[in-house]
Design a protein around this motif. Structure first.
Motif, PDB file in Angstrom:
ATOM      1  N   LEU A 129      34.044  42.145   0.410  1.00 35.80           N
ATOM      2  CA  LEU A 129      32.579  41.978   0.825  1.00 35.80           C
ATOM      3  C   LEU A 129      32.651  40.548   0.941  1.00 35.80           C
ATOM      4  CD1 LEU A 129      30.465  44.258  -1.652  1.00 35.80           C
ATOM      5  CD2 LEU A 129      31.027  44.459   0.741  1.00 35.80           C
ATOM      6  N   GLY A 130      31.887  40.135   2.095  1.00 34.85           N
ATOM      7  CA  GLY A 130      31.471  38.810   2.516  1.00 34.85           C
ATOM      8  C   GLY A 130      32.291  38.385   4.010  1.00 34.85           C
ATOM      9  N   PRO A 131      31.720  37.285   4.307  1.00 34.98           N
ATOM     10  CA  PRO A 131      32.302  36.856   5.709  1.00 34.98           C
ATOM     11  C   PRO A 131      33.765  36.283   5.724  1.00 34.98           C
ATOM     12  CG  PRO A 131      30.912  34.965   4.647  1.00 34.98           C
ATOM     13  CD  PRO A 131      31.151  36.294   3.801  1.00 34.98           C
ATOM     14  N   ALA A 132      34.408  36.215   6.791  1.00 36.62           N
ATOM     15  CA  ALA A 132      35.781  35.552   6.905  1.00 36.62           C
ATOM     16  C   ALA A 132      35.812  33.981   6.523  1.00 36.62           C
ATOM     17  CB  ALA A 132      36.082  35.994   8.384  1.00 36.62           C
ATOM     18  N   ILE A 133      34.585  33.489   6.904  1.00 40.80           N
ATOM     19  CA  ILE A 133      34.743  31.981   6.866  1.00 40.80           C
ATOM     20  C   ILE A 133      34.901  31.641   5.404  1.00 40.80           C
ATOM     21  CG2 ILE A 133      32.215  31.702   6.342  1.00 40.80           C
ATOM     22  CD1 ILE A 133      32.380  28.860   7.675  1.00 40.80           C
ATOM     23  N   ASP A 134      34.264  32.596   4.318  1.00 37.83           N
ATOM     24  CA  ASP A 134      34.531  32.255   2.790  1.00 37.83           C
ATOM     25  C   ASP A 134      35.954  32.479   2.610  1.00 37.83           C
ATOM     26  OD1 ASP A 134      31.911  31.737   2.733  1.00 37.83           O
ATOM     27  OD2 ASP A 134      31.207  33.706   1.702  1.00 37.83           O
ATOM     28  N   ARG A 135      36.730  33.507   3.283  1.00 32.74           N
ATOM     29  CA  ARG A 135      38.188  33.552   2.972  1.00 32.74           C
ATOM     30  C   ARG A 135      39.157  32.633   3.395  1.00 32.74           C
ATOM     31  NH1 ARG A 135      39.409  40.011   2.694  1.00 32.74           N
ATOM     32  NH2 ARG A 135      40.869  39.356   1.467  1.00 32.74           N
ATOM     33  N   TRP A 136      38.231  31.845   4.352  1.00 35.59           N
ATOM     34  CA  TRP A 136      39.195  30.651   4.948  1.00 35.59           C
ATOM     35  C   TRP A 136      39.171  29.433   3.666  1.00 35.59           C
ATOM     36  CZ3 TRP A 136      36.939  26.029   7.250  1.00 35.59           C
ATOM     37  CH2 TRP A 136      37.993  25.281   7.814  1.00 35.59           C
ATOM     38  N   LEU A 137      38.052  29.714   3.199  1.00 39.77           N
ATOM     39  CA  LEU A 137      37.807  28.518   2.303  1.00 39.77           C
ATOM     40  C   LEU A 137      38.099  28.555   0.691  1.00 39.77           C
ATOM     41  CD1 LEU A 137      33.992  27.672   3.120  1.00 39.77           C
ATOM     42  CD2 LEU A 137      36.117  26.091   3.268  1.00 39.77           C
ATOM     43  N   GLU A 138      39.014  29.695   0.542  1.00 39.10           N
ATOM     44  CA  GLU A 138      39.637  30.184  -0.718  1.00 39.10           C
ATOM     45  C   GLU A 138      40.659  29.340  -0.961  1.00 39.10           C
ATOM     46  OE1 GLU A 138      40.443  34.351  -0.463  1.00 39.10           O
ATOM     47  OE2 GLU A 138      38.447  34.997  -0.845  1.00 39.10           O
ATOM     48  N   GLY A 139      40.989  28.932  -2.277  1.00 35.66           N
ATOM     49  CA  GLY A 139      42.150  28.235  -2.628  1.00 35.66           C
ATOM     50  C   GLY A 139      41.997  26.694  -2.540  1.00 35.66           C
ATOM     51  N   VAL A 140      41.055  26.308  -2.036  1.00 33.53           N
ATOM     52  CA  VAL A 140      40.840  24.923  -1.778  1.00 33.53           C
ATOM     53  C   VAL A 140      39.385  24.454  -2.601  1.00 33.53           C
ATOM     54  CG1 VAL A 140      40.410  22.631  -0.276  1.00 33.53           C
ATOM     55  CG2 VAL A 140      42.040  24.685   0.220  1.00 33.53           C
ATOM     56  N   SER A 141      39.536  23.531  -3.655  1.00 30.38           N
ATOM     57  CA  SER A 141      38.381  23.457  -4.269  1.00 30.38           C
ATOM     58  C   SER A 141      37.501  22.413  -3.601  1.00 30.38           C
ATOM     59  CB  SER A 141      38.714  22.841  -5.654  1.00 30.38           C
ATOM     60  OG  SER A 141      39.492  23.785  -6.729  1.00 30.38           O
ATOM     61  N   PRO A 142      35.988  22.473  -3.419  1.00 27.33           N
ATOM     62  CA  PRO A 142      35.293  21.599  -2.744  1.00 27.33           C
ATOM     63  C   PRO A 142      35.649  20.291  -3.374  1.00 27.33           C
ATOM     64  CG  PRO A 142      34.278  23.434  -3.301  1.00 27.33           C
ATOM     65  CD  PRO A 142      35.373  23.658  -4.038  1.00 27.33           C
ATOM     66  N   GLY A 143      35.554  19.261  -2.405  1.00 22.94           N
ATOM     67  CA  GLY A 143      35.762  17.760  -2.886  1.00 22.94           C
ATOM     68  C   GLY A 143      36.224  17.103  -1.918  1.00 22.94           C
ATOM     69  N   ALA A 144      37.549  16.231  -2.280  1.00 25.07           N
ATOM     70  CA  ALA A 144      38.098  15.549  -1.445  1.00 25.07           C
ATOM     71  C   ALA A 144      38.717  16.156  -0.156  1.00 25.07           C
ATOM     72  CB  ALA A 144      39.199  14.649  -2.131  1.00 25.07           C
ATOM     73  N   THR A 145      38.978  17.343   0.029  1.00 22.66           N
ATOM     74  CA  THR A 145      39.781  17.877   1.381  1.00 22.66           C
ATOM     75  C   THR A 145      38.788  19.026   1.678  1.00 22.66           C
ATOM     76  OG1 THR A 145      41.235  19.297  -0.173  1.00 22.66           O
ATOM     77  CG2 THR A 145      41.993  16.974   0.511  1.00 22.66           C
ATOM     78  N   SER A 146      37.827  19.563   1.341  1.00 19.94           N
ATOM     79  CA  SER A 146      37.028  20.719   1.606  1.00 19.94           C
ATOM     80  C   SER A 146      35.469  20.436   1.322  1.00 19.94           C
ATOM     81  CB  SER A 146      37.459  21.656   1.412  1.00 19.94           C
ATOM     82  OG  SER A 146      37.175  22.301   0.010  1.00 19.94           O
ATOM     83  N   ALA A 147      34.566  21.184   2.128  1.00 24.93           N
ATOM     84  CA  ALA A 147      33.256  21.167   1.697  1.00 24.93           C
ATOM     85  C   ALA A 147      32.734  22.115   2.620  1.00 24.93           C
ATOM     86  CB  ALA A 147      32.495  19.619   2.149  1.00 24.93           C
ATOM     87  N   SER A 148      31.502  22.881   2.290  1.00 23.94           N
ATOM     88  CA  SER A 148      30.825  23.672   2.884  1.00 23.94           C
ATOM     89  C   SER A 148      29.129  23.829   2.399  1.00 23.94           C
ATOM     90  CB  SER A 148      31.352  25.035   2.695  1.00 23.94           C
ATOM     91  OG  SER A 148      31.269  25.526   1.643  1.00 23.94           O
ATOM     92  N   GLU A 149      28.450  23.992   3.404  1.00 25.33           N
ATOM     93  CA  GLU A 149      27.162  23.989   3.244  1.00 25.33           C
ATOM     94  C   GLU A 149      26.511  25.362   3.847  1.00 25.33           C
ATOM     95  OE1 GLU A 149      22.897  21.511   2.972  1.00 25.33           O
ATOM     96  OE2 GLU A 149      24.979  20.528   3.379  1.00 25.33           O
ATOM     97  N   GLU A 150      25.670  26.144   3.073  1.00 19.68           N
ATOM     98  CA  GLU A 150      24.710  27.037   4.020  1.00 19.68           C
ATOM     99  C   GLU A 150      23.576  26.708   4.218  1.00 19.68           C
ATOM    100  OE1 GLU A 150      23.336  31.725   2.850  1.00 19.68           O
ATOM    101  OE2 GLU A 150      22.837  30.157   1.405  1.00 19.68           O
TER     102      GLU A 150
END
Length: 671
Positions: free
Chosen positions: A484-505
Motif C-alpha cells: 500500500l502507498g504511492p511510488a514516491i515513498d518507495r523511491w525514498l526508501e533506504g535513505v534516511s532523511p537528513g544530509a542527502t534526502s528530504a521530503s514534505e507532504e
C-alpha cells in the motif's frame, strides 16, 4: 436502450470471480472460490435465455495468432460497452446459490448462444459457433466457454452480477474472457495462457427464484458524516477505502517493434479494493501492511452508482468511485520518472464480496468489509474511461456537464468518442526497452478514489513489474512486492532523511502533494539534485453550475517550481522530466532572483476562463526536476506556484539545495 443498461434497482446481487491458483501466471494469485455445497432444489436460483455480448481485444488476439473472426448469428447493434451481441437459447440454465443478497457460487448447468465465431489461426480453426457458458466443477465462480467441438478453449472469471427488474433478470455486467493454457500452447504462445482477451456481459431471465434474496425497498446505510447510534455525540461514520490487490496485463501495442521511440504500449490492471472492516475497534483490513489498518473506527458505506443511472442518496446524484493507474521507471542512476498514466475509470457496480454480516446487500453501495474487483477487460472499456480533467480530485466530484459523455449538458449519455488508445496508460517502447534502460526497475501503481475518503494513501498501492518483449507482445513480469502507498515513498526508501534526502507532504482542503529530493555525491565537489513533485489530488478547479449539472472547466495544479541557489554556485545538466518523450511541452528554466525556476510553457491563445499554461503538473502526476551543482546540500525552502489564481498562490516545502555562505529563500537574501 437494451436490457443490459437497465437502471431498475432491485435486490442487488454481486460477486467477483477471482483467479484460482493455476490461473495466476501473469497476475496476482487471489483467493480461490469454495466448492459448492449440496443445495435443496427450492434454495437454488436458475436463469436462461436473454443476450450475451463479447468485445474482443482484437489487437491482442492478432498478437496471439488469431488473424480473423468469422461471425454468425450476431444481433443488430452493439451494447453500450460496444459488445457484439448474440441471443441466448431458452434451453438449459445456469443454477446458482444466493445468500444475504449476494451470489455465492454457481452450482451447475450451462447456457448456449445462438451463433458465435470461427477463429482463424495458423494452427487451425477454433469453432465457437453456438458456444456455451458452462459451470466449472473445480471452481464455482468460473465459467468455461465451450466451443462446437466440446472443448473449453476459453474461460471467464471476475464476473460482476446483480439481480434487476424485481429479481427477474440476472445481469452480468462484465467478466474477463481468458485464454486457456491449452489454446495458448496450440497458438504457440504458452506465455499468454490465462491472459484476458475479451470482455463479456450477459443478461439471462430468472426461471427460478430461490432463497437468500433481499427484499426490495431500499436499505438504511451508514453514510460518511452520520452519527453512530449509541455512541457519544460527534462520533461519526467515516469512509476509508483500501486497495487490496491488483494485477497487470499487456493489452495492445501500436507501431511497436520492441525498441521503437514511437511505439505505444498499453498496460491495464485488474484491481481489487476492500472497504474498511472496523466496527468500533481498529482491526487490520490489509494484514501485514503498515498502512493496512484504518484510523476510522466506524466504517461508512460508500455510494457506487453508475453514471447516468439516476439520483441517489447521500449526494443526490450518481456518485461513484474512480480508478486510475500509473507506471514509474527507477533508473540505474537513482532517478525516478512517471512514464505512463491512465485516464479515469468510472466505477458502476460493486461486487460486495466477503462482506460483514448484514452488509453489502445493495450492489450500488459498498458495505463494511466488502470487496470489489474490476477486471482487465472492463478497465479497458472505452465506454467507462474518461479524462482526469473532468474530476475535482480532492472531493472526487465528476463534472458530468460538458464531459465527453454529456457534451451538450442535457443529462443524457452520448458516445465517448474514445478509441482503443484513448484514456489508456500508454508507455513508449523505448521507455521500457531493457536494452535501452539498462539496470532500470519499474513500479506499477493503482488507485481508487472515493468521496470523503479520509486516507488516500491506503487507497493506492504499488507493485514491481519487469516488462520484456516477447514476439509481438510485451510480458509484464514481476518485481518488487505489493505494498500500500504511492511510488514516491518507495523511491525514498533506504535513505534516511537528513544530509542527502528530504521530503514534505503539503496537505490542505485543495488536496495533497508530496515534494521530495535526493542528493547524490558525484565526487570532486559535485552533487546531483533530483527533486520529485507528486501531485496526488491537488487542484484549484474552475467550475460552473452545481451537481448534478456540474461543469469542470479546468482543474489545473501547479505551473512553476523553484529551488533557491546561492550566488556563485554553478549549475549544469539542468533537467525537466514529465515522463513523456515530447520535448515540445517541457517546462523551461530561468535563474532569476537567486532561484532556479522551472515554468510550464504558455499557450499564446488560451481558451476563455482557462489559464495560459500548457502541461501543468496536475493531479495523479509526478514531475522530476534535476541539476548538477558544485555546492553541497543545505536546507532551503522550495516553492510550487498554483496555476489558478487564489489564496495561497504558492506552496512551500523545506528540502535541500545547493548553498554557500549566502542563502536565498524565494529569491530574497536571508539575514
Amino acid at each position: 436502450m437494451i436490457t443490459l443498461m437497465s437502471n431498475v434497482r432491485a435486490a442487488a446481487l454481486a460477486t467477483a470471480a477471482v483467479l484460482a491458483g493455476p490461473y495466476a501466471m501473469n497476475a496476482i494469485a487471489e483467493p480461490t472460490g469454495q466448492s459448492a455445497q449440496p443445495q435443496s432444489p427450492d434454495s437454488l436460483w436458475s436463469a436462461w435465455g436473454g443476450e450475451v455480448g463479447i468485445r474482443w481485444n482484437r489487437e491482442l488476439a492478432a498478437d496471439m495468432g488469431i488473424h480473423s473472426f468469422e461471425t454468425s448469428g450476431k444481433l443488430e447493434g452493439r451494447s453500450w460497452r460496444e459488445h457484439e451481441r448474440f441471443a441466448v437459447r431458452q434451453s438449459g440454465s445456469l443454477d446458482f446459490r444466493v445468500a444475504n443478497g449476494n451470489l455465492q457460487s454457481f452450482v451447475g448447468g450451462s447456457v448456449q448462444a445462438r451463433g458465435g465465431y470461427v477463429l482463424k489461426t495458423a494452427a487451425g480453426d477454433i469453432d465457437l459457433t453456438d458456444f456455451r457458458l458452462k459451470t466449472r466443477a473445480d471452481n464455482p465462480l468460473v465459467l468455461d466457454l465451450v466451443g462446437a467441438d466440446g472443448k473449453a478453449w476459453f474461460y471467464v472469471d471476475r464476473l460482476m452480477y446483480e439481480l434487476v427488474d424485481d429479481n427477474k433478470v440476472l445481469a452480468v455486467r462484465t467478466m474477463d474472457l481468458r485464454v486457456s493454457p491449452a489454446l495458448a500452447t496450440r497458438l504457440g504462445h504458452p506465455d499468454m495462457a490465462n491472459w484476458a482477451i475479451a470482455d463479456m456481459e450477459l443478461t439471462a431471465q430468472v426461471l427460478t427464484q430461490g432463497s437468500g434474496a433481499v427484499p426490495n425497498g431500499g436499505g438504511v446505510f451508514d453514510w460518511a458524516g452520520t452519527q453512530v447510534p449509541g455512541e457519544p455525540n460527534g462520533t461519526n461514520f467515516q469512509a476509508d477505502l483500501f486497495m487490496k490487490t491488483f494485477s497487470v496485463q499487456f493489452s495492445r501495442c501500436n507501431g511497436c517493434t520492441g525498441s521503437s521511440s514511437t511505439g505505444q504500449v498499453v498496460f491495464t490492471p485488474s484491481s481489487t479494493l476492500q472497504n474498511n472492516v472496523n466496527n468500533g475497534t481498529a482491526v487490520a483490513t490489509v494484514a501485514g501492511d503498515p498502512l493496512g489498518t484504518s484510523s476510522a473506527l466506524w466504517t461508512a458505506d460508500i455510494p457506487w452508482h453508475g453514471k447516468f443511472s439516476g439520483t441517489f442518496p447521500p449526494y443526490g446524484n450518481d456518485q461513484h468511485p474512480y480508478l486510475i493507474w500509473n507506471i514509474y521507471r527507477l533508473s540505474a542512476d537513482g532517478s525516478i520518472d512517471q512514464i505512463g498514466r491512465s485516464g479515469v475509470k468510472h466505477a458502476f457496480l460493486t461486487t460486495n464480496q466477503g462482506c460483514a454480516s448484514g452488509h453489502g446487500t445493495d450492489s450500488h453501495v459498498l458495505g463494511r468489509q466488502c470487496s470489489d474487483t474490476y477486471g482487465t477487460g472492463n478497465n479497458d472499456s472505452s465506454s467507462d474511461l474518461g479524462p482526469r480533467s473532468e474530476i475535482i480530485p480532492a472531493t472526487n466530484q465528476w463534472g458530468r456537464c460538458g464531459s465527453i459523455y454529456d457534451t451538450n449538458c442535457d443529462g443524457a449519455a452520448n458516445s465517448s468518442g474514445n478509441t482503443q488508445y484513448s484514456q489508456r496508460l500508454i508507455v513508449v517502447e523505448s521507455q521500457i526497452d531493457p536494452a535501452v534502460q539498462t539496470g532500470a526497475t519499474y513500479l506499477f501503481e493503482s488507485w481508487y478514489l472515493a468521496r470523503e475518503d479520509i486516507n488516500i494513501y491506503n487507497s493506492m498501492a504499488t507493485r514491481g513489474i519487469s516488462p520484456t518483449r516477447s514476439g509481438t507482445s510485451w510480458n509484464v513480469g514481476s518485481g518488487a512486492a505489493y505494498r500500500l502507498g504511492p511510488a514516491i515513498d518507495r523511491w525514498l526508501e533506504g535513505v534516511s532523511p537528513g544530509a542527502t534526502s528530504a521530503s514534505e507532504e503539503l496537505a490542505s482542503s485543495e488536496g495533497h502533494t508530496k515534494v521530495a529530493v535526493k542528493v547524490f555525491d558525484l565526487g570532486g565537489g559535485s552533487w546531483r539534485y533530483d527533486y520529485v513533485v507528486m501531485n496526488f489530488d491537488f487542484a484549484r478547479p474552475f467550475t460552473e453550475g452545481s451537481e448534478p449539472n456540474l461543469r469542470v472547466v479546468h482543474n489545473f495544479g501547479f505551473d512553476r517550481f523553484a529551488v533557491p541557489v546561492a550566488a556563485g554556485v554553478n549549475l549544469t545538466n539542468i533537467t525537466f522530466s514529465d515522463g513523456d518523450t515530447d520535448s515540445g511541452n517541457d517546462w523551461t528554466t530561468s535563474t532569476v532572483g537567486g532561484s532556479l525556476t522551472w515554468s510550464a510553457p504558455v499557450n499564446p491563445t488560451p481558451p476563455t476562463n482557462v489559464p495560459a499554461e500548457l502541461n501543468p503538473l496536475n493531479w495523479g502526476t509526478m514531475f522530476r526536476f534535476s541539476f548538477v551543482a558544485d555546492g553541497g546540500p543545505q536546507q532551503v525552502a522550495t516553492s510550487l506556484h498554483v496555476a489558478e489564481t487564489g489564496n495561497p498562490q504558492s506552496l512551500s516545502a523545506d528540502l535541500l539545495g545547493p548553498l554557500n555562505d549566502t542563502i536565498f529563500v524565494d529569491g530574497f537574501e536571508s539575514p
